[in-house]
Design a protein around this motif. Structure first.
Motif, PDB file in Angstrom:
ATOM      1  N   VAL A 150      29.084  47.032  38.615  1.00 57.33           N
ATOM      2  CA  VAL A 150      30.204  46.154  38.413  1.00 57.33           C
ATOM      3  C   VAL A 150      31.535  46.819  38.741  1.00 57.33           C
ATOM      4  O   VAL A 150      32.142  47.756  38.051  1.00 57.33           O
ATOM      5  N   PRO A 151      32.281  46.515  39.788  1.00 59.27           N
ATOM      6  CA  PRO A 151      33.334  46.943  40.364  1.00 59.27           C
ATOM      7  C   PRO A 151      34.462  46.647  39.288  1.00 59.27           C
ATOM      8  O   PRO A 151      34.754  45.488  39.018  1.00 59.27           O
ATOM      9  N   VAL A 152      35.681  47.422  39.143  1.00 61.34           N
ATOM     10  CA  VAL A 152      36.610  47.223  38.266  1.00 61.34           C
ATOM     11  C   VAL A 152      37.597  46.208  39.153  1.00 61.34           C
ATOM     12  O   VAL A 152      37.888  46.727  40.163  1.00 61.34           O
ATOM     13  N   THR A 153      37.865  45.174  38.385  1.00 63.46           N
ATOM     14  CA  THR A 153      38.802  44.377  39.274  1.00 63.46           C
ATOM     15  C   THR A 153      40.168  44.427  38.681  1.00 63.46           C
ATOM     16  O   THR A 153      40.401  44.914  37.586  1.00 63.46           O
ATOM     17  N   LYS A 154      41.264  44.024  39.647  1.00 64.83           N
ATOM     18  CA  LYS A 154      42.560  44.163  39.066  1.00 64.83           C
ATOM     19  C   LYS A 154      42.809  43.035  38.109  1.00 64.83           C
ATOM     20  O   LYS A 154      42.673  42.047  38.076  1.00 64.83           O
ATOM     21  N   GLY A 155      43.592  43.785  36.969  1.00 65.56           N
ATOM     22  CA  GLY A 155      43.933  42.929  35.818  1.00 65.56           C
ATOM     23  C   GLY A 155      45.267  42.044  36.087  1.00 65.56           C
ATOM     24  O   GLY A 155      45.792  42.395  36.832  1.00 65.56           O
ATOM     25  N   LEU A 156      45.615  41.459  35.031  1.00 70.41           N
ATOM     26  CA  LEU A 156      46.818  40.832  34.706  1.00 70.41           C
ATOM     27  C   LEU A 156      48.109  41.745  34.607  1.00 70.41           C
ATOM     28  O   LEU A 156      47.894  42.524  33.617  1.00 70.41           O
ATOM     29  N   VAL A 157      49.083  41.416  35.292  1.00 73.95           N
ATOM     30  CA  VAL A 157      50.426  42.281  35.050  1.00 73.95           C
ATOM     31  C   VAL A 157      51.365  41.367  34.678  1.00 73.95           C
ATOM     32  O   VAL A 157      52.306  41.246  33.983  1.00 73.95           O
ATOM     33  N   ASP A 158      51.005  39.948  34.371  1.00 71.99           N
ATOM     34  CA  ASP A 158      51.776  38.931  33.934  1.00 71.99           C
ATOM     35  C   ASP A 158      50.985  37.662  33.871  1.00 71.99           C
ATOM     36  O   ASP A 158      49.670  37.617  34.015  1.00 71.99           O
ATOM     37  N   ALA A 159      51.615  36.349  33.591  1.00 69.04           N
ATOM     38  CA  ALA A 159      50.702  35.219  33.336  1.00 69.04           C
ATOM     39  C   ALA A 159      50.522  34.430  34.846  1.00 69.04           C
ATOM     40  O   ALA A 159      50.107  33.382  34.520  1.00 69.04           O
ATOM     41  N   SER A 160      50.872  34.894  35.827  1.00 66.71           N
ATOM     42  CA  SER A 160      50.924  34.067  37.039  1.00 66.71           C
ATOM     43  C   SER A 160      49.544  33.993  37.714  1.00 66.71           C
ATOM     44  O   SER A 160      49.348  32.940  38.650  1.00 66.71           O
ATOM     45  N   GLU A 161      48.358  34.908  37.088  1.00 66.36           N
ATOM     46  CA  GLU A 161      47.398  34.659  37.911  1.00 66.36           C
ATOM     47  C   GLU A 161      46.123  34.259  36.818  1.00 66.36           C
ATOM     48  O   GLU A 161      44.923  34.914  37.259  1.00 66.36           O
ATOM     49  N   VAL A 162      46.367  33.580  35.949  1.00 69.65           N
ATOM     50  CA  VAL A 162      45.187  33.337  34.909  1.00 69.65           C
ATOM     51  C   VAL A 162      44.057  32.606  35.572  1.00 69.65           C
ATOM     52  O   VAL A 162      42.966  33.083  35.443  1.00 69.65           O
ATOM     53  N   GLN A 163      44.605  31.889  36.705  1.00 73.40           N
ATOM     54  CA  GLN A 163      43.262  30.979  37.306  1.00 73.40           C
ATOM     55  C   GLN A 163      42.333  31.918  38.060  1.00 73.40           C
ATOM     56  O   GLN A 163      41.171  31.814  38.155  1.00 73.40           O
TER      57      GLN A 163
ATOM     58  N   PRO B 263      45.898  47.962  25.896  1.00 71.00           N
ATOM     59  CA  PRO B 263      46.655  48.600  24.801  1.00 71.00           C
ATOM     60  C   PRO B 263      47.392  47.385  24.127  1.00 71.00           C
ATOM     61  O   PRO B 263      47.755  46.208  24.543  1.00 71.00           O
ATOM     62  N   SER B 264      47.565  47.495  22.841  1.00 71.11           N
ATOM     63  CA  SER B 264      48.479  46.543  21.984  1.00 71.11           C
ATOM     64  C   SER B 264      49.797  46.745  22.506  1.00 71.11           C
ATOM     65  O   SER B 264      50.302  47.689  23.312  1.00 71.11           O
ATOM     66  N   GLY B 265      50.802  45.725  22.134  1.00 71.18           N
ATOM     67  CA  GLY B 265      52.295  45.692  22.503  1.00 71.18           C
ATOM     68  C   GLY B 265      52.671  44.767  23.765  1.00 71.18           C
ATOM     69  O   GLY B 265      53.650  44.876  24.253  1.00 71.18           O
ATOM     70  N   ARG B 266      51.646  44.071  24.165  1.00 75.10           N
ATOM     71  CA  ARG B 266      51.757  43.220  25.305  1.00 75.10           C
ATOM     72  C   ARG B 266      51.481  41.930  25.157  1.00 75.10           C
ATOM     73  O   ARG B 266      50.164  41.416  25.809  1.00 75.10           O
ATOM     74  N   PRO B 267      51.982  41.221  24.009  1.00 76.23           N
ATOM     75  CA  PRO B 267      51.436  39.666  23.782  1.00 76.23           C
ATOM     76  C   PRO B 267      51.448  38.635  24.716  1.00 76.23           C
ATOM     77  O   PRO B 267      50.472  37.972  24.708  1.00 76.23           O
ATOM     78  N   GLU B 268      52.251  38.780  25.751  1.00 77.53           N
ATOM     79  CA  GLU B 268      52.242  37.676  26.660  1.00 77.53           C
ATOM     80  C   GLU B 268      50.920  38.090  27.670  1.00 77.53           C
ATOM     81  O   GLU B 268      50.394  37.002  28.014  1.00 77.53           O
ATOM     82  N   ILE B 269      50.490  39.221  27.800  1.00 78.33           N
ATOM     83  CA  ILE B 269      49.317  39.485  28.751  1.00 78.33           C
ATOM     84  C   ILE B 269      48.031  39.194  27.721  1.00 78.33           C
ATOM     85  O   ILE B 269      47.143  38.465  28.430  1.00 78.33           O
ATOM     86  N   ALA B 270      48.122  39.467  26.565  1.00 80.13           N
ATOM     87  CA  ALA B 270      46.831  38.992  25.501  1.00 80.13           C
ATOM     88  C   ALA B 270      46.873  37.538  25.615  1.00 80.13           C
ATOM     89  O   ALA B 270      45.716  36.999  25.886  1.00 80.13           O
ATOM     90  N   GLN B 271      48.061  36.853  25.576  1.00 81.04           N
ATOM     91  CA  GLN B 271      47.723  35.308  25.509  1.00 81.04           C
ATOM     92  C   GLN B 271      47.300  34.915  26.855  1.00 81.04           C
ATOM     93  O   GLN B 271      46.551  33.774  26.944  1.00 81.04           O
ATOM     94  N   ALA B 272      47.790  35.465  28.034  1.00 81.73           N
ATOM     95  CA  ALA B 272      47.346  35.186  29.258  1.00 81.73           C
ATOM     96  C   ALA B 272      45.797  35.313  29.604  1.00 81.73           C
ATOM     97  O   ALA B 272      45.018  34.386  30.019  1.00 81.73           O
ATOM     98  N   TYR B 273      45.379  36.235  28.970  1.00 82.68           N
ATOM     99  CA  TYR B 273      43.738  36.475  29.128  1.00 82.68           C
ATOM    100  C   TYR B 273      42.956  35.518  28.222  1.00 82.68           C
ATOM    101  O   TYR B 273      41.793  35.070  28.486  1.00 82.68           O
ATOM    102  N   ALA B 274      43.663  35.208  27.031  1.00 84.53           N
ATOM    103  CA  ALA B 274      42.996  34.020  26.416  1.00 84.53           C
ATOM    104  C   ALA B 274      42.949  32.543  26.942  1.00 84.53           C
ATOM    105  O   ALA B 274      42.095  32.037  26.924  1.00 84.53           O
ATOM    106  N   ALA B 275      44.237  32.489  27.804  1.00 88.57           N
ATOM    107  CA  ALA B 275      44.205  31.261  28.698  1.00 88.57           C
ATOM    108  C   ALA B 275      43.096  31.204  29.604  1.00 88.57           C
ATOM    109  O   ALA B 275      42.418  30.144  29.914  1.00 88.57           O
ATOM    110  N   ALA B 276      42.903  32.398  30.072  1.00 86.46           N
ATOM    111  CA  ALA B 276      41.983  32.550  31.401  1.00 86.46           C
ATOM    112  C   ALA B 276      40.580  32.381  30.478  1.00 86.46           C
ATOM    113  O   ALA B 276      39.688  31.594  31.246  1.00 86.46           O
ATOM    114  N   ALA B 277      40.280  32.828  29.381  1.00 86.27           N
ATOM    115  CA  ALA B 277      38.900  32.718  28.796  1.00 86.27           C
ATOM    116  C   ALA B 277      38.770  31.118  28.671  1.00 86.27           C
ATOM    117  O   ALA B 277      37.799  30.530  28.759  1.00 86.27           O
ATOM    118  N   HIS B 278      39.808  30.406  27.949  1.00 84.90           N
ATOM    119  CA  HIS B 278      39.852  28.954  27.745  1.00 84.90           C
ATOM    120  C   HIS B 278      39.266  28.241  29.042  1.00 84.90           C
ATOM    121  O   HIS B 278      38.618  27.330  28.870  1.00 84.90           O
TER     122      HIS B 278
END
Length: 314
Positions: free
Chosen positions: A88-101, A118-133
């Protein structure tokens, strides 16, 4: 034989290291040491495969997961087990909400997305939730950033039949769990709480991040405590030499019969990532079972594993 749960993880830090190594250890040893629930709806501790991982560290991106979990600044110790390459290669994660798809596409085949950044990045947490959805995947938020406490987000997961568990895991045997148990004990025995405090010191990157970006963490800790009006939570302290260990100091001042004084001081020392993994193993299986049975939204049996479940303060 029951199908293994396919999990994607966000964050390749100490908590993920503890989880990945622990999965290998328990599969190889058959041990039940440190296991709260050996089986959940037919799923054992070893019935989990990590199939995708996301991180923002350039040093970790592209590395096999089993290599990346040992790269600095990770400092969780190596467990006594063989750890074959995950493939499982580690994939580049989100730095903002522009790459949810992009992330949603990368989640193909996964059933559960464990958000352990890490905690303290609510917009990133929400973006990953949107990706999961978007991907039709259950979402677990282990951070104090509000996701499951957001009524709109929760409603969207409920409508889609997707489990959403969060926010902020309560460590297997951490400060909040112990503190709350002591506060409950005072009340059950008829003592009157006068004041109480907790101090938490740690050496992981999560501690460093929370010292710099405390945001909702203090409120989340208070959400987990009975009688929080009389409790003070000191700012977190980052001490690198503690490595993956956390040291906590608790004090309770109370009055008993005749208004006589009662004072209690406790010191707790644990490996913080182990405490997270010991809870994540249950949250993953709860989420997977709910997904497979078409139950969306919050799962009641996850409530005791969380500091800030839906309905608590943000």
């Amino acid at each position: 034989m029951i199908e293994r749960v396919k999990v994607a993880v966000v964050g390749v830090g100490n908590n993920t290291s503890a989880l990945v190594q622990g999965l290998a250890l328990y599969r190889q040893s058959g041990s039940l040491v440190g296991i709260r629930r050996p089986m959940i709806d037919g799923l054992g501790v070893g019935d989990i495969d990590v199939v995708a991982a996301f991180a923002t560290s350039e040093e970790k991106i592209g590395r096999d997961l089993t290599e990346a979990i040992f790269l600095a600044p990770n400092n969780f110790p190596r467990l006594d087990c063989d750890l074959p390459r995950a493939g499982v290669p580690v994939t580049k994660g989100l730095v903002d909400a522009s790459e949810v798809q992009r992330v949603a596409t990368a989640l193909a085949g996964a059933e559960v997305l464990l958000y352990s950044a890490p905690s303290g990045r609510p917009e990133i947490a929400q973006a990953y939730a949107a990706a999961a959805h978007t991907a039709g995947v259950a979402f677990i938020n282990t951070t104090s950033d509000p996701v499951a406490r957001d009524p709109q987000v929760m409603s969207s997961f409920e409508a889609a039949g997707l489990p959403l568990l969060g926010d902020d895991l309560a460590s297997q045997f951490g400060t909040s769990v112990l503190h709350n148990a002591l506060l409950r004990l005072l009340k059950e025995r008829g003592l009157t709480l006068v004041s109480s405090y907790q101090v938490n010191l740690g050496g992981t990157e999560d501690f460093r991040n929370l010292v710099e970006n405390p945001n909702t963490k203090k409120q989340s800790k208070l959400n987990a405590l009975s009688g929080a009006d009389s409790v003070e939570v000191a700012p977190l302290g980052y001490l690198p030499h503690l490595a993956s260990q956390k040291v906590a100091h608790l004090n309770l001042e109370a009055q008993g019969w005749g208004e006589t004084a009662v004072s209690l001081d406790v010191k707790l020392k644990v490996h913080d990532p182990s405490g997270a993994a010991g809870v994540n193993i249950d949250l993953i299986r709860i989420a997977a079972s709910a997904l497979r049975n078409g139950r969306g939204g919050h799962c009641a049996d996850a409530t005791s594993l969380l500091k800030s479940p839906p309905g608590t303060a943000i």
